[in-house]
Design an enzyme around this catalytic site. Structure first.
Site, PDB file in Angstrom:
ATOM      1  CG  ASP A 152      -2.197   0.875   0.897  1.00  0.00           C
ATOM      2  OD1 ASP A 152      -2.158   1.654  -0.078  1.00  0.00           O
ATOM      3  OD2 ASP A 152      -3.202   0.792   1.641  1.00  0.00           O
TER       4      ASP A 152
HETATM    5  C1  BGC Z   1      -5.055   3.268   0.166  1.00  0.00           C
HETATM    6  C2  BGC Z   1      -5.287   2.239  -0.903  1.00  0.00           C
HETATM    7  C3  BGC Z   1      -5.165   2.863  -2.266  1.00  0.00           C
HETATM    8  C4  BGC Z   1      -3.805   3.507  -2.385  1.00  0.00           C
HETATM    9  C5  BGC Z   1      -3.536   4.118  -3.743  1.00  0.00           C
HETATM   10  C6  BGC Z   1      -3.796   4.076  -0.061  1.00  0.00           C
HETATM   11  O1  BGC Z   1      -3.726   5.146   0.796  1.00  0.00           O
HETATM   12  O2  BGC Z   1      -4.982   2.633   1.426  1.00  0.00           O
HETATM   13  O3  BGC Z   1      -6.551   1.664  -0.731  1.00  0.00           O
HETATM   14  O4  BGC Z   1      -5.370   1.900  -3.258  1.00  0.00           O
HETATM   15  O5  BGC Z   1      -3.702   4.518  -1.407  1.00  0.00           O
HETATM   16  O6  BGC Z   1      -4.289   5.249  -3.957  1.00  0.00           O
END
Ligand code: BGC
Length: 752
Positions: A286
């Site tokens: 993530d």
């Molecule tokens: C979130 C994810 C997301 C990623 C990319 C993160 O902060 O937890 O769910 O896919 O950002 O935007």
């Protein structure tokens, strides 16, 4: 015989060509790997945001120059045909080996056409509908170059304080697993080859693996600690189902699991995901997870980059941990080149799966992009939004309203166009407010009177930072209330549009109070004193606590954040062109102290008797409030009523089946969701009081009766032990059928 022969020959040809393709793909990836320097391999493991690519000349931007040097394998948040073409061209034409980029974006509930948030979609109990939403989202975004979405989020959520409840399918592992499969099929197709054959299919990414939703006290990014038994039985099933459906990538979560960070957890990423479940795609972190490991207390980013790679992480999202440290780590002998190769191979295989080596621009198609937001997609959005609304109360059939007379539309969310977008909307145009939709749909039939009535929140600053550009006006409270009273007095019926602002649910939106804000409550109480029927439309991305509302307001419908067609869909249901058919996939608590609350609980050694209204000393209960939620999992009303007969359960040729007769006892045709729960009465590990194991969504005409049979198998009666082994223990099982997880009729069966 000839016919069979012919079929066999066709099958053989298909198998040979599939294996030839796999062999070719493997050769191509092998050949490429041989040509790559260590640095180029590491570049493939680096995922960065698009940054300034949209404005500057590509090679002068930081991201463009990195792509040209082969330091980036995939980008996220580059949106639009122009910018995507620009960055892909740099990769193909300026980098030494011309390896195309994967282009990722959070396409969570639509791209141009915005659908309801995933929690709302899950309340439709319409798997085909959900698959279609994912399909349309893929068709739209893929025509503009996006070929990888960070969806589905399948985190099972028991605690509504956690704002990301909005992004998942609710609290049930069985239902969550079915929904996970539907999304994956919608994005990627049903065959492993669909992405390569048809550019309107894109890679899915199941997230956040694992247990992200179990953060303590519902506070986002917080600690998680859980038994393996609970992981395997209640939290892992939807991730596993996504893997079974062929999901191409997995995103690891921000939290720790057994004290180790999910991003650097070998047990999670390799032993369970790959060895037990057979996952063959790539794992991405993530956003900034490797970097955050230092704050967790795991030392510096260099050590954590090594840990993450070794554990099974293949791609680093936005930490720059791999790109800055892996080459040194290999030279120092702390990471082997084979470990880098392993990850790089997985990323290249994903590119092969997308057909990018045949045509890097195949997902950029202005011709297909003409379908963005077309009438067909808009209709699909309107239909599924209407399906997602959950009617919670409808005393004396206040709803549906007649399309006549004077209707007062009151509340700060009645004219807040984009508030309905939900947490991951990519596009905000065109959106319609409830006021605009009512005026348009009822033109010449009824008079719409409107007043804002109050501020969205008591705190002006909080309102400003969470309204996502909705510009809900700050009003003088006393004057706004008086205006609303004057307006409502003139009306025959009052419809109140209240609830959360768009940014009150979703990431980083944990809340410690899930009641309506006090300024909205003041307005609602005043409206309720005018002696007219009041309808409450509750906008939310999670359960709302509506105890007073349930005791006092005659009609309540949860309309979630329902996307670009939400307002029109609200008209369809409020005025009866469609009957509501959503059923809760998340428990609606009675009060805050109950959280976390979910129906799949254990019985305890001192359970409360089912009919007990008062606390009992030395029983498992609260002395100052009920154990039961306000509205249980599976609950939802419609404009008719259903009655259930006594259920039966029997063994069948391939397993078991439960049957119940269901009658539409009202005077309107409608959908009903017949639900099957089981309870393992005695087992070697404590089993929940009930678990959903099947359902049937049926359409019954007024007065019609159907015998509904729901099949289930031995796996439905089994559980996972702490090692993830599916275990069946013979004995007695209660089989329960009914319209929700509370109002069930029970039969029992003994299974050897
Ligand atoms: C979130 C994810 C997301 C990623 C990319 C993160 O902060 O937890 O769910 O896919 O950002 O935007």
């Amino acid at each position: 015989l000839n016919y069979m022969k012919r079929i066999n020959i066709v099958l053989l040809v298909l198998m040979v060509s599939a294996s030839l393709f796999c062999a070719n793909a493997k050769n191509r990836v092998d050949d490429l790997l041989k040509k790559m320097t260590l640095e180029e391999k590491i570049g493939q493991l680096n995922l960065n945001p698009g940054g300034d690519i949209t404005t500057g000349p590509p090679l002068e931007t930081e991201i463009g120059s990195m792509v040209a040097k082969g330091e980036i394998g995939a980008v996220l948040n580059v949106v639009g045909i122009g910018p995507v073409t620009k960055i892909q061209k740099v990769a193909v034409e300026k980098s030494r080996l011309g390896i195309p980029l994967i282009i990722g974006l959070d396409v969570i509930h639509g791209y141009k056409t915005t659908f309801p948030i995933p929690l709302a979609l899950s309340c439709t109990w319409d798997l085909e509908g959900i698959e279609r939403v994912a399909r349309i989202a893929a068709e739209e975004c893929s025509s503009c170059g996006i070929n990888w979405t960070y969806s589905p989020m399948v985190d099972v959520a028991f605690d509504a304080r956690w704002g990301r409840v909005a992004e998942g399918a609710g609290e049930d592992p069985y239902w969550g697993s079915l929904v996970a499969g539907a999304y994956v099929r919608g994005y990627q197709g049903t065959n492993p080859d669909d992405c390569r054959k048809d550019p309107s299919h894109i890679l899915a990414c199941v997230k956040h693996y694992a247990l992200y939703s179990a953060s303590e006290a519902g506070r986002d990014y917080n600690t998680v600690d859980m038994s393996h038994l609970r992981m395997y039985n209640q939290f892992f099933p939807p991730y596993k189902a996504a893997v079974k459906a062929g999901v191409a990538s997995v995103m690891s979560s921000f939290n720790i699991v057994d004290g180790r960070h999910a991003t650097a957890n070998k047990w999670l990423l390799t032993d369970v995901l790959r060895d037990q479940w057979g996952f063959g795609g790539f794992v991405v972190t993530d956003y900034g997870s490797i970097d955050e490991m230092t704050n967790w207390g795991y030392g510096d980013i260099k050590a954590n980059s090594a840990r993450a790679l070794k554990a099974g992480t293949d791609m680093d999202m936005c930490s720059d941990g791999f790109i800055e440290n892996l080459a040194d780590l290999v030279r120092e002998g702390k990471v082997s080149e084979a470990e880098v190769d392993r990850a790089c191979r997985r990323v290249l295989e994903a590119k092969e799966k997308l057909g990018l080596f045949d045509n890097p621009y195949r997902h950029i198609d202005p011709e297909r992009a003409k379908k963005l937001g077309c009438a067909e997609y808009v209709k699909a959005a309107r239909d599924i939004a209407a399906e997602s609304f959950v009617l919670l109360k409808n005393q004396e059939n206040v709803l549906p309203l007649k399309k006549e007379g004077k209707i007062a539309l009151i509340g700060p969310l009645a004219n807040a166009k984009t508030n309905m977008a939900g947490c991951w909307a990519v596009n905000y145009d065109p959106f319609t407010s409830v006021k605009e939709a009512f005026e348009k749909n009822l033109e010449g039939k009824a008079t719409i009177l409107y007043a804002q009535g109050c501020n969205a929140l008591d705190d002006a600053r909080y309102q400003e930072v969470t309204s996502a550009g909705n510009n809900i006006e700050r009003v003088d409270s006393a004057k706004a209330l008086n205006d609303a009273i004057d307006i409502a007095r003139q009306a025959d019926v009052i419809v109140c549009c209240l609830g959360e602002l768009q940014e009150h649910s979703g990431e980083s939106a944990s809340r410690s109070n899930l009641e309506l804000p006090s300024c909205q409550m003041t307005l609602l109480r005043q409206m309720n004193q005018l002696g007219k029927p009041v309808v409450l439309l509750n906008f939310s991305g999670r359960p709302t606590i509506m105890k007073w509302e349930n005791e006092n307001i005659p009609a309540i419908m949860n309309v979630w954040f329902s996307g670009s067609e939400g307002a029109n869909a609200i008209c369809d249901v409020v005025f009866g062109d469609k009957a509501p058919c959503g059923r809760l996939t998340t428990t609606m608590p009675d009060n805050m102290g109950q959280l976390p609350i979910y129906y799949q609980r254990l019985n305890t050694g001192r359970p409360m008797p089912a009919d007990s209204k008062l606390p009992i000393r030395f029983r498992s209960c609260y002395i100052d409030g009920p154990n039961d939620p306000l509205f249980p999992f599976g609950y939802g009303l419609t404009y008719t009523t259903f009655s259930y007969g006594e259920p039966t359960a029997t063994a069948t040729a391939n397993g078991y089946a439960a049957t119940v007769s269901v009658t539409n006892t009202g005077n309107r045709d409608a959908w009903e969701v017949v639900q099957l729960y089981i309870h393992d009465v005695a087992a070697s590990v404590a089993r929940p009081v009930k678990e959903l194991k099947g359902y049937k969504r049926i359409f019954l005409k007024a007065g019609e009766t159907a015998n509904v049979t729901i099949p289930f198998d031995k796996e439905s009666l089994s559980f996972y032990d702490e090692n993830g082994t599916l275990t069946f223990e013979p004995g007695e099982f209660e089989i329960m059928l009914g319209p929700n997880s509370r109002d069930l009729k029970t039969t029992s069966m003994t299974v050897e």
